[in-house]
Write an enzyme that holds these catalytic residues in place. Structure first.
Site, PDB file in Angstrom:
ATOM      1  N   ASN B  23     -48.670 -33.307   3.130  1.00 45.24           N
ATOM      2  CA  ASN B  23     -49.281 -32.457   3.199  1.00 45.24           C
ATOM      3  C   ASN B  23     -48.807 -31.887   4.308  1.00 45.24           C
ATOM      4  O   ASN B  23     -48.920 -32.506   5.542  1.00 45.24           O
ATOM      5  CB  ASN B  23     -50.717 -32.733   3.151  1.00 45.24           C
ATOM      6  CG  ASN B  23     -52.146 -32.240   3.755  1.00 45.24           C
ATOM      7  OD1 ASN B  23     -51.569 -31.129   4.767  1.00 45.24           O
ATOM      8  ND2 ASN B  23     -52.958 -31.537   2.705  1.00 45.24           N
ATOM      9  N   SER B  46     -51.278 -28.803  -0.609  1.00 46.73           N
ATOM     10  CA  SER B  46     -52.425 -28.344  -0.215  1.00 46.73           C
ATOM     11  C   SER B  46     -54.027 -28.276  -0.515  1.00 46.73           C
ATOM     12  O   SER B  46     -53.945 -28.449  -1.748  1.00 46.73           O
ATOM     13  CB  SER B  46     -52.098 -26.280  -0.270  1.00 46.73           C
ATOM     14  OG  SER B  46     -52.622 -25.721   0.348  1.00 46.73           O
ATOM     15  N   GLU B  47     -54.209 -28.899   0.148  1.00 51.36           N
ATOM     16  CA  GLU B  47     -55.375 -29.904   0.241  1.00 51.36           C
ATOM     17  C   GLU B  47     -56.599 -28.690  -0.920  1.00 51.36           C
ATOM     18  O   GLU B  47     -57.713 -29.136  -0.857  1.00 51.36           O
ATOM     19  CB  GLU B  47     -56.836 -30.293   1.098  1.00 51.36           C
ATOM     20  CG  GLU B  47     -57.030 -29.263   3.143  1.00 51.36           C
ATOM     21  CD  GLU B  47     -55.566 -29.694   3.651  1.00 51.36           C
ATOM     22  OE1 GLU B  47     -54.861 -29.298   3.541  1.00 51.36           O
ATOM     23  OE2 GLU B  47     -56.036 -28.710   4.625  1.00 51.36           O
ATOM     24  N   ASN B  48     -56.917 -27.494  -0.451  1.00 48.79           N
ATOM     25  CA  ASN B  48     -57.396 -26.265  -1.224  1.00 48.79           C
ATOM     26  C   ASN B  48     -57.539 -26.738  -3.042  1.00 48.79           C
ATOM     27  O   ASN B  48     -58.278 -26.347  -3.198  1.00 48.79           O
ATOM     28  CB  ASN B  48     -57.665 -25.282  -0.836  1.00 48.79           C
ATOM     29  CG  ASN B  48     -56.468 -24.630  -1.266  1.00 48.79           C
ATOM     30  OD1 ASN B  48     -55.160 -25.701  -1.032  1.00 48.79           O
ATOM     31  ND2 ASN B  48     -56.139 -23.552  -1.747  1.00 48.79           N
ATOM     32  N   SER B  88     -58.643 -33.694  -4.887  1.00 46.11           N
ATOM     33  CA  SER B  88     -58.281 -33.599  -3.497  1.00 46.11           C
ATOM     34  C   SER B  88     -57.883 -34.349  -2.646  1.00 46.11           C
ATOM     35  O   SER B  88     -56.399 -35.082  -2.008  1.00 46.11           O
ATOM     36  CB  SER B  88     -57.729 -31.890  -3.249  1.00 46.11           C
ATOM     37  OG  SER B  88     -56.858 -31.594  -1.620  1.00 46.11           O
TER      38      SER B  88
END
Lengths: 233, 220
Positions: B23, B46-48, B88
């Site tokens: 990340n 990507s944390e979304n 996530s």
């Protein structure tokens, strides 16, 4: 026959909006937000909302619309950097704000929707986020107690629904939406297309219809915050 | 000579290994993606809700439903997947992500990081940063060694609200590379930027740190 489909965003919110309620809203930035349900919520004239959402929209779109009209009293979010009006209202003390780490926010919604009143997480231990919260040590490390979130109303955006409320999301527009759908007493979904019950592949359904009470089809604008492209060489 | 942003990113990219799940934080860390070796598979998260993030789209590929955590339009590489925010952060908090590379406003000598808030000035929020530093296996900070006024950012105790305590494994700045020694609870200087002396580094640092027996020059 029982049908979850409503004709317009205004109709879809009729009878489920009241002052002082907690409303959970899906989306990440402006991606996957229930944009026209937010407009309808503003137009309902509701006051003193507590809004739970990862972000606060931008000044003139998304939840920013409800900040402009001062209909939100308190926000629970992880990041609000895109909204100048938000910052102004917060700094002047007009708006109450609770910052919640993004993963903790997602898990609080998931837990609330799953009947779990609280859980321990390492996220935020030893920081401002931990202040006032009970802690417990597990295997020598400190964890903080976070509470599940139950909202009075959930607003989500999906790509496709069937008339029974089964939902399919699209790409990264999924984000918080499936969790938001579970944590509200009433969930209203704004979708791009509605098909007959039985026409969605059951293996591809992300949110089963049990979590969804009302559906409305709209033409979404889908604004882009950071249009970033690669030039063709 | 201090490293420029691209050289810092190139040095950070040398910590990547084939098959890693990584990340990259918003800002300078995103430059690391430009230095992934061609013969290496690195999965960017990507944390979304995207694993397997690719390049920015061509103009005719832009999709408002496909963005990264910085809200930029992106694409996916072959084998990418989409998921909800709870999944996530199961990846992040659950220790499944191998490496996070983040920026910072301040780093303290015992491995604390502050990068989300300046009281009374900057009220934006922590986003996913607190979850990342709490849960990812290895956390690298890349930043300029001093702030715009020239004040040290690597200091004895953070003055800003913390993002996490005792959670940084490695520090890469325009002047040096330091590794955190978990037993001694101290950073150890291992590399200096070309033509940067230990005296110069010490003059721009108020944190205590140790110096490795054999100091290397950063080769990027």
């Amino acid at each position: 026959m029982f049908d979850k489909v409503y004709d317009s965003p205004d109709a879809a919110l009729e009878g489920v909006v009241k002052d002082d309620m907690i409303v959970a809203v899906g989306g990440f930035g402006l991606c996957g937000i229930p944009e026209l349900l937010i407009v309808a919520l503003r137009d309902s004239g509701v006051k003193n909302l507590t809004a739970v959402s990862n972000n606060a929209g931008v000044d003139d779109w998304g939840l920013g619309l409800l900040l402009q009209t001062r209909q939100i009293r308190k926000m629970l979010s992880s990041y609000v950097g895109e909204n100048a009006e938000f910052e102004r209202q917060f700094v002047s003390g007009e708006l109450e704000l609770e910052f919640c780490p993004q993963g903790t926010l997602a898990e609080r919604m998931r837990a609330g929707g799953a009947g779990i009143p609280g859980f321990y997480t390492k996220t935020g231990a030893g920081t401002l986020v931990a202040e006032g919260k009970p802690t417990m040590d597990f295997e020598g490390e400190s964890y903080i107690l976070e509470r599940g979130i139950r909202a009075d109303l959930s607003l989500v955006k999906a790509y496709a629904a069937d008339r029974s409320g089964n939902l399919i999301f699209r790409k990264t527009a999924r984000n918080f939406n499936p969790l938001v759908a579970t944590c509200g007493k009433v969930c209203v979904a704004e979708v791009e297309k509605i098909v007959d019950t039985g026409d969605l592949d059951p293996d591809q359904i992300h949110t089963p219809g049990i979590f969804v009470d009302r559906i409305v089809q709209t033409d979404s604008e889908k604004r882009i915050e950071q249009r970033t492209v690669t030039e063709r060489s | 000579m201090p490293l420029d942003r691209n050289s810092i990113a190139r040095r950070a990219a040398r910590e990547l290994r084939d098959g890693m799940y990584v990340n990259l934080g918003i800002g300078m860390p995103t430059l690391v993606a430009n230095h992934i070796p061609d013969d290496m598979t690195v999965w960017l998260q990507s944390e979304n809700g995207l694993l397997g993030m690719g390049r920015f789209p061509y103009d005719d590929e832009v999709d408002p439903d496909l963005i990264n955590a910085g809200k930029q339009t992106v694409t996916g590489v072959a084998g990418h997947s989409f998921f909800d925010s709870a999944t996530s952060f199961s990846m992040i908090r659950g220790g499944h992500i191998d490496l996070a590379i983040l920026g910072a406003m301040e780093i303290a000598q015992q491995g604390d990081i502050a990068n989300w808030m300046i009281p009374g000035k900057l009220v934006k929020g922590m986003g996913g940063a607190m979850d990342l530093v709490a849960g990812v296996k290895k956390v690298i900070v890349m930043m300029d060694h001093t702030n715009k006024k020239g004040d040290p950012k690597f200091i004895p105790e953070c003055t800003l609200p913390l993002t996490g305590k005792n959670c940084i494994d490695m520090l890469i700045t325009d002047l040096c590379v330091m590794q955190f020694d978990k037993d001694r609870k101290r950073f150890v200087l291992t590399e200096l930027a070309p033509d940067v002396t230990l005296e110069e580094l010490q003059a721009k640092t108020t944190a205590e740190f140790e110096v490795a027996g054999e100091l290397q020059t950063i080769t990027a």
